[in-house]
Every structure is written in structure tokens, then in C-alpha cells.
Design a protein around this motif. Structure first.
Motif, PDB file in Angstrom:
ATOM      1  N   GLU A 118       0.820  -1.207   0.000  1.00  0.00           N
ATOM      2  CA  GLU A 118       0.000   0.000   0.000  1.00  0.00           C
ATOM      3  C   GLU A 118       0.854   1.257   0.000  1.00  0.00           C
ATOM      4  O   GLU A 118       0.529   2.238  -0.682  1.00  0.00           O
ATOM      5  CB  GLU A 118      -0.929   0.001   1.213  1.00  0.00           C
ATOM      6  N   HIS A 119       1.943   1.265   0.800  1.00  0.00           N
ATOM      7  CA  HIS A 119       2.741   2.496   0.889  1.00  0.00           C
ATOM      8  C   HIS A 119       3.308   2.897  -0.465  1.00  0.00           C
ATOM      9  O   HIS A 119       3.418   4.088  -0.781  1.00  0.00           O
ATOM     10  CB  HIS A 119       3.849   2.359   1.930  1.00  0.00           C
ATOM     11  N   ALA A 120       3.653   1.902  -1.313  1.00  0.00           N
ATOM     12  CA  ALA A 120       4.165   2.226  -2.645  1.00  0.00           C
ATOM     13  C   ALA A 120       3.041   2.757  -3.532  1.00  0.00           C
ATOM     14  O   ALA A 120       3.226   3.718  -4.302  1.00  0.00           O
ATOM     15  CB  ALA A 120       4.793   0.996  -3.279  1.00  0.00           C
ATOM     16  N   PHE A 121       1.871   2.146  -3.428  1.00  0.00           N
ATOM     17  CA  PHE A 121       0.708   2.597  -4.201  1.00  0.00           C
ATOM     18  C   PHE A 121       0.347   4.028  -3.847  1.00  0.00           C
ATOM     19  O   PHE A 121       0.163   4.873  -4.731  1.00  0.00           O
ATOM     20  CB  PHE A 121      -0.479   1.666  -3.934  1.00  0.00           C
ATOM     21  N   THR A 122       0.237   4.326  -2.560  1.00  0.00           N
ATOM     22  CA  THR A 122      -0.207   5.661  -2.156  1.00  0.00           C
ATOM     23  C   THR A 122       0.797   6.729  -2.565  1.00  0.00           C
ATOM     24  O   THR A 122       0.407   7.832  -2.968  1.00  0.00           O
ATOM     25  CB  THR A 122      -0.465   5.734  -0.646  1.00  0.00           C
ATOM     26  N   PHE A 123       2.089   6.414  -2.469  1.00  0.00           N
ATOM     27  CA  PHE A 123       3.092   7.404  -2.830  1.00  0.00           C
ATOM     28  C   PHE A 123       3.064   7.682  -4.333  1.00  0.00           C
ATOM     29  O   PHE A 123       3.125   8.837  -4.766  1.00  0.00           O
ATOM     30  CB  PHE A 123       4.481   6.939  -2.405  1.00  0.00           C
ATOM     31  N   ALA A 124       2.949   6.615  -5.137  1.00  0.00           N
ATOM     32  CA  ALA A 124       2.912   6.791  -6.587  1.00  0.00           C
ATOM     33  C   ALA A 124       1.686   7.592  -7.012  1.00  0.00           C
ATOM     34  O   ALA A 124       1.778   8.491  -7.860  1.00  0.00           O
ATOM     35  CB  ALA A 124       2.923   5.422  -7.272  1.00  0.00           C
ATOM     36  N   VAL A 125       0.521   7.281  -6.434  1.00  0.00           N
ATOM     37  CA  VAL A 125      -0.702   7.989  -6.800  1.00  0.00           C
ATOM     38  C   VAL A 125      -0.633   9.454  -6.359  1.00  0.00           C
ATOM     39  O   VAL A 125      -1.018  10.362  -7.106  1.00  0.00           O
ATOM     40  CB  VAL A 125      -1.935   7.291  -6.198  1.00  0.00           C
ATOM     41  N   ALA A 126      -0.118   9.692  -5.147  1.00  0.00           N
ATOM     42  CA  ALA A 126      -0.016  11.065  -4.661  1.00  0.00           C
ATOM     43  C   ALA A 126       0.875  11.913  -5.561  1.00  0.00           C
ATOM     44  O   ALA A 126       0.563  13.083  -5.847  1.00  0.00           O
ATOM     45  CB  ALA A 126       0.506  11.084  -3.228  1.00  0.00           C
ATOM     46  N   LYS A 127       1.972  11.364  -6.033  1.00  0.00           N
ATOM     47  CA  LYS A 127       2.868  12.124  -6.911  1.00  0.00           C
ATOM     48  C   LYS A 127       2.184  12.444  -8.241  1.00  0.00           C
ATOM     49  O   LYS A 127       2.343  13.547  -8.783  1.00  0.00           O
ATOM     50  CB  LYS A 127       4.159  11.353  -7.156  1.00  0.00           C
ATOM     51  N   GLU A 128       1.424  11.497  -8.768  1.00  0.00           N
ATOM     52  CA  GLU A 128       0.694  11.764 -10.012  1.00  0.00           C
ATOM     53  C   GLU A 128      -0.358  12.862  -9.798  1.00  0.00           C
ATOM     54  O   GLU A 128      -0.540  13.742 -10.647  1.00  0.00           O
ATOM     55  CB  GLU A 128       0.021  10.486 -10.513  1.00  0.00           C
TER      56      GLU A 128
END
Length: 286
Positions: A118-128
Motif C-alpha cells: 500500500e505504501h508504494a501505491f499511495t506514494f505513486a498515486v499522490a505524486k501523479e
């Protein structure tokens, strides 16, 4: 959130933990900025141009029009962090969580059955999301700058939004329901409100977020909240916020279809675009 943390971690908290599970809900970045488009020439004509006007009025100003989000500030809070699991002492430390509660500083989050965290998903989505907002002239502040650190704690995440005087604070998460058939997104907000910002402004942000994500083709949750909205009184990041704030649980990482979307770059971009458009819609009406 269900089955989200490692055995040694306890508690669920918000802006650092996902919203399913504990607590009884009350009743019912910057990518290259788009350059201004070149002026499109008008239709050609063989007729001579009209004679100059004799009016003494000043010519139109050629000053650039301010970007659509000029002056607006959005805080994006990607849930959890990549280093949390290796630092149990730090993330299990109790911190204020609002309404007289204390909770662990942070949690590890959940993952897909294939191990995508989840932490990788949330960081990637937040940057986009941040890239899209910055391209519209919106100032974007992140609660964490990478996916390899620890925390920050729930109270610090809330403080970042408060100190930034954010027009909107949006926390990005994904749920970990153990039921593989449970699916859909939901938007959590603090209720009953503890201050003015947690009242109508946060409720408006939650509704606008829900409507925007749903209109982009995502289904609302089948297992948490009602019609994609989830009022909560137990999520620290929302409780401690003095700015309009919501938490978006993008879906269930244990559901095969949603896990597939979250694990792909195209799926993450789709989530990000829907959330970014909803934020823009809220800012335009606030």
C-alpha cells in the motif's frame, strides 16, 4: 482497515492508517507545467481588414491570465511509508489522535496478495495527483517526500496540513479487507465535527471527491460506509485537522480486480486523474 498491519503493529489511524476496521462510524508535484497553448489563427479571409477604430479606449491587456489554481494550496498525504516495518518502536509510539484518544504513530499498511504494498501505491498515486495539480498552478505540499522513510506520525501529518493553511487536505490509502469479494472506494471524513473546517467544508470536499471518482467509472464501496461516504470519529489525522480534510480509500487490495488496477502504472494513473479532477472541482467551488 482490515488485515493491514504486521502482527507487531496495532491500531488504525488516519492519515497514517486506512479507514476500515476499528471505531464505530456515527450515523448516517510537479510535472512540467502545461505551457499556454499557442493562439489559434482565425479563418483566413480575402477581405481587407477593417479600418482602425477611432476610439481612444486602451487596448486589451496582454498580461498572462493567472493559472486556474493560483493561490490555492493542497496537502497530499500518501498513507504509511516504506521504512515503517523496520522501525516498530518508532511507529508503535503512542501519539494524540483527537477526541481524547491516543494511537500508534503509524502503521505498515496492507498489500495485495502478490505483495505489492500500500505504501508504494499511495506514494505513486499522490505524486501523479501532485503533478496534475501543479500543472494547474496549485501549490502542492506532501506529508512525506519519499517511500523509504519512517512515519511521519499521524499528529505530524495533520499538523503539516494545518500549518500550510491548506485549502484541501487529501489522504490517499487502499484498504485490506480479508473478503476477496469486497470492493469499491470510499471517502472518510471526521464526524461529528470538532471545528468549523470539519463541518460543511470537509463534507463538501468528501461529496465532491466521491462524485468525481464515481463519475470517472469507479464503483463505491460494497462493504464500508454508504454510497461511497464514511463518517468517522476514530481517525487521528481527520480528528486533528483544522482544514477541510478527507481520506480516500481507493479500493480493496485483496480484491483481484482492484489489486490488478493498483499494481499497474495505468491503473494508478487512472486513480490519480480522478482524484485530481475532484480536487480541482472542489477548489473551483470553494
Amino acid at each position: 482497515m482490515r488485515a493491514k498491519t504486521l502482527p507487531l503493529l496495532t491500531g488504525i489511524l488516519l492519515l497514517t492508517a486506512c479507514s476500515g476496521g476499528g471505531g464505530t462510524p456515527p450515523s448516517p508535484a510537479a510535472a512540467p507545467t502545461s505551457s499556454p497553448g499557442s493562439a489559434t489563427p482565425g479563418p483566413t479571409s480575402s477581405s481587407p481588414p477593417p479600418p482602425p477604430s477611432s476610439s481612444s479606449a486602451s487596448p486589451p491587456s496582454t498580461s498572462a491570465v493567472p493559472p486556474v489554481g493560483s493561490g490555492k494550496v493542497v496537502v497530499l498525504d500518501p498513507g504509511h511509508n516504506g521504512g515503517n516495518a523496520a522501525h516498530p518502536g518508532e511507529i508503535n509510539r503512542k501519539v494524540p489522535a483527537g477526541r481524547g484518544q491516543t494511537k500508534p504513530c503509524n502503521t505498515t499498511g496492507t498489500s495485495t496478495n502478490a505483495g505489492y504494498p500500500e505504501h508504494a501505491f499511495t506514494f505513486a498515486v499522490a505524486k501523479e495527483i501532485g503533478n496534475a495539480l501543479a500543472a494547474k498552478g496549485i501549490k502542492v505540499v506532501y506529508t512525506r517526500q519519499n517511500d523509504s522513510g519512517v512515519g511521519p506520525c499521524v499528529d505530524e501529518r495533520a499538523r503539516i496540513g494545518n500549518d500550510a493553511n491548506a485549502d484541501a487536505v487529501v489522504s490517499i490509502h487502499a484498504d485490506g479487507s480479508t473478503s476477496p469479494t469486497a470492493h469499491g472506494f470510499h471517502v472518510a471524513y471526521s464526524a461529528p465535527p470538532l471545528n468549523a473546517a470539519q463541518g460543511e467544508p470537509s463534507l463538501k470536499l468528501a461529496r465532491t471527491m466521491r462524485d468525481g471518482i464515481r463519475d470517472d467509472g469507479f464503483a463505491t464501496s460494497t462493504y464500508i460506509g454508504s454510497a461511497g461516504l464514511s463518517p468517522r470519529n476514530d481517525l487521528g489525522g481527520l480528528n486533528l485537522s483544522t482544514r477541510p480534510s478527507v481520506l480516500v480509500e481507493c479500493g480493496n487490495m485483496r480484491n483481484a480486480d482492484e489489486a490488478g488496477q493498483m499494481s499497474s502504472a495505468a491503473g494508478r494513473l487512472r486513480y490519480a486523474q480522478a482524484i485530481a479532477k475532484a480536487i480541482e472541482a472542489y477548489l473551483a467551488g470553494s
